[in-house]
Write an enzyme that holds these catalytic residues in place. Sequence first.
Site, short mmCIF file in Angstrom:
data_model
loop_
_atom_site.label_atom_id
_atom_site.label_comp_id
_atom_site.label_asym_id
_atom_site.label_seq_id
_atom_site.Cartn_x
_atom_site.Cartn_y
_atom_site.Cartn_z
N GLY A 155 -4.25 1.14 -4.37
CA GLY A 155 -4.35 2.58 -4.24
C GLY A 155 -5.28 2.97 -3.10
N LYS A 157 0.87 -1.17 0.00
CA LYS A 157 0.00 0.00 0.00
C LYS A 157 0.91 1.23 0.00
CE LYS A 157 -4.12 2.05 1.11
NZ LYS A 157 -5.44 1.80 0.51
N ASP A 184 -5.29 -1.11 5.97
CA ASP A 184 -5.48 -2.01 4.83
C ASP A 184 -4.40 -3.09 4.83
OD1 ASP A 184 -7.64 -0.48 4.15
OD2 ASP A 184 -6.62 0.61 2.54
#
Length: 202
Positions: free
Chosen positions: A95, A32, A43
């Site tokens: 993203g 990430k 995430d």
Amino acid sequence: MTRFVITGTDTGIGKTVFSAALAGALTLPYWKPIQSGLEEETDTEAVARLAGVPVLPEGYRLVTPASPHLAAEIDGVTIDVQALTPPEGPLIVEGAGGALVPVTRTLLYADLFARWQIPVIVCARTGLGTINHSLMTIEALKSRNVPIHGIAFLGDAVEDSEAIVAALGGVRRLGRLPVVDPLTRENLAQAFADNFDPADFA
């Protein structure tokens, strides 16, 4: 060498869950570039939990849960876009939010994707409004000559929406990941295996 960038048509649509499913299915490391917001599970932490694959340190870890450009300003961090280069080797890159989310005041994620030239998978929800959002995302990527590997839908089946987005957008329809409940590594892996063909990601 298998490398994909995962982007979305909006934030909160399940892009990270799909990233985890794909990384787990293909046994690929995950990266990430920018994480905004650290109070809840990040995430990267979610992918490590759901996929059991190696996860690489984020390029930037920003405390403020906001678009990267604003989170960096609030946190007093300057994002060096030249340093946001994906690590070498097989990789899943995720993203933030949608393809047109600002990384800085002058650069969008789609601009980064254009620099990288790594095939992009667009994640799109199946709910009302997805046709418009999906086609605009595809158009924004194509206008920058970003290679699009295909589109993956997330949520309940809406056959007409899924079909027309793929047809009008001129992109490959990879499959649809349904809502996985409870969301465990085993259930996610099974849902991906049931709804996607690994050969489409070769």
